[in-house]
Write a protein that holds these residues in place. Structure first.
Motif, PDB file in Angstrom:
ATOM      1  N   GLU A  24       0.838  -1.208   0.000  1.00  0.00           N
ATOM      2  CA  GLU A  24       0.000   0.000   0.000  1.00  0.00           C
ATOM      3  C   GLU A  24       0.873   1.258   0.000  1.00  0.00           C
ATOM      4  OE1 GLU A  24      -3.438   2.009  -0.468  1.00  0.00           O
ATOM      5  OE2 GLU A  24      -3.279  -0.152  -0.427  1.00  0.00           O
ATOM      6  N   GLU A  25       1.894   1.271   0.861  1.00  0.00           N
ATOM      7  CA  GLU A  25       2.800   2.424   0.898  1.00  0.00           C
ATOM      8  C   GLU A  25       3.559   2.555  -0.419  1.00  0.00           C
ATOM      9  OE1 GLU A  25       2.406   4.585   3.050  1.00  0.00           O
ATOM     10  OE2 GLU A  25       1.862   3.642   4.938  1.00  0.00           O
ATOM     11  N   ALA A  26       4.006   1.419  -0.963  1.00  0.00           N
ATOM     12  CA  ALA A  26       4.720   1.443  -2.243  1.00  0.00           C
ATOM     13  C   ALA A  26       3.825   1.984  -3.354  1.00  0.00           C
ATOM     14  CB  ALA A  26       5.228   0.041  -2.592  1.00  0.00           C
ATOM     15  N   LYS A  27       2.580   1.529  -3.376  1.00  0.00           N
ATOM     16  CA  LYS A  27       1.608   1.983  -4.383  1.00  0.00           C
ATOM     17  C   LYS A  27       1.375   3.490  -4.292  1.00  0.00           C
ATOM     18  CE  LYS A  27      -3.097   0.919  -5.872  1.00  0.00           C
ATOM     19  NZ  LYS A  27      -4.281   0.092  -5.579  1.00  0.00           N
ATOM     20  N   ASN A  28       1.389   4.005  -3.059  1.00  0.00           N
ATOM     21  CA  ASN A  28       1.171   5.447  -2.841  1.00  0.00           C
ATOM     22  C   ASN A  28       2.440   6.269  -2.985  1.00  0.00           C
ATOM     23  OD1 ASN A  28      -1.558   5.036  -2.350  1.00  0.00           O
ATOM     24  ND2 ASN A  28      -1.237   4.727  -0.162  1.00  0.00           N
ATOM     25  N   GLY A  29       3.558   5.628  -3.343  1.00  0.00           N
ATOM     26  CA  GLY A  29       4.817   6.349  -3.525  1.00  0.00           C
ATOM     27  C   GLY A  29       5.471   6.769  -2.214  1.00  0.00           C
ATOM     28  N   GLU A  30       5.041   6.184  -1.115  1.00  0.00           N
ATOM     29  CA  GLU A  30       5.599   6.506   0.213  1.00  0.00           C
ATOM     30  C   GLU A  30       6.800   5.598   0.480  1.00  0.00           C
ATOM     31  OE1 GLU A  30       4.753   8.964   2.090  1.00  0.00           O
ATOM     32  OE2 GLU A  30       2.893   9.586   1.116  1.00  0.00           O
ATOM     33  N   VAL A  31       7.920   5.906  -0.185  1.00  0.00           N
ATOM     34  CA  VAL A  31       9.102   5.046  -0.131  1.00  0.00           C
ATOM     35  C   VAL A  31       9.632   4.893   1.292  1.00  0.00           C
ATOM     36  CG1 VAL A  31      11.497   4.811  -0.920  1.00  0.00           C
ATOM     37  CG2 VAL A  31       9.718   5.538  -2.521  1.00  0.00           C
ATOM     38  N   ASP A  32       9.791   5.982   2.027  1.00  0.00           N
ATOM     39  CA  ASP A  32      10.338   5.891   3.379  1.00  0.00           C
ATOM     40  C   ASP A  32       9.432   5.082   4.300  1.00  0.00           C
ATOM     41  OD1 ASP A  32      12.650   7.280   2.776  1.00  0.00           O
ATOM     42  OD2 ASP A  32      11.797   9.231   3.306  1.00  0.00           O
ATOM     43  N   LYS A  33       8.134   5.240   4.166  1.00  0.00           N
ATOM     44  CA  LYS A  33       7.204   4.450   4.980  1.00  0.00           C
ATOM     45  C   LYS A  33       7.273   2.974   4.571  1.00  0.00           C
ATOM     46  CE  LYS A  33       3.914   8.090   6.107  1.00  0.00           C
ATOM     47  NZ  LYS A  33       2.517   8.552   5.964  1.00  0.00           N
TER      48      LYS A  33
END
Length: 136
Positions: free
Chosen positions: A42-51
């Motif tokens: 989910e984080e990867a899909k949203n572009g939230e790399v650090d998360k």
């Protein structure tokens, strides 16, 4: 006067213990490997790399930073998010052994084809994190 001090100390103790319990319960970190894999994608899909990196073990992150010929984690994580249309942890396949776990995950591609892969996890810093496959 002593009763007043005892009352104040009791009240403060209740607030401190209650507050600590609330903070512990409010922790939104995944509690099991299935939640870890879902949160990562989910984080990867949203572009939230650090998360998303928070769901990778130190060894996996080090491997991706050092040995990957396909790119850095900052490049690979967003690709992971775009790669699959749906990620379904198969909870009935979860096997936990101490601080490690394995689970099969059904991965559905944008063209609706799918495959099942086994993911490995390790308990690190009190949380389940994805780790390297056996033998890597």
């Amino acid at each position: 006067m002593n009763k007043l001090k005892a009352g104040i100390i009791s009240a403060v103790s209740v607030l401190v213990i209650g507050g600590a319990s609330f903070i512990a319960l409010a922790d939104d970190k995944p509690q099991d490997p299935a939640e870890t894999i879902t949160a990562y994608y989910e984080e990867a899909k949203n572009g939230e790399v650090d998360k998303a990196k928070e769901y990778l073990s130190k060894d996996l992150l080090h491997y991706r930073e050092t040995f990957s010929m396909f790119g850095t984690p900052d490049q690979l994580i967003p690709e992971d998010g775009r790669k699959y249309k749906k990620v379904e942890p198969l909870k009935n396949t979860l096997k936990i052994t101490g601080q490690t776990a394995r689970m099969k995950v059904k991965l559905t591609y944008p063209d609706n084809s799918s495959e099942t892969e086994t993911y490995n996890f390790i308990r690190e810093e009190g949380n389940w994190k994805m780790t390297l496959k056996d033998g890597m």
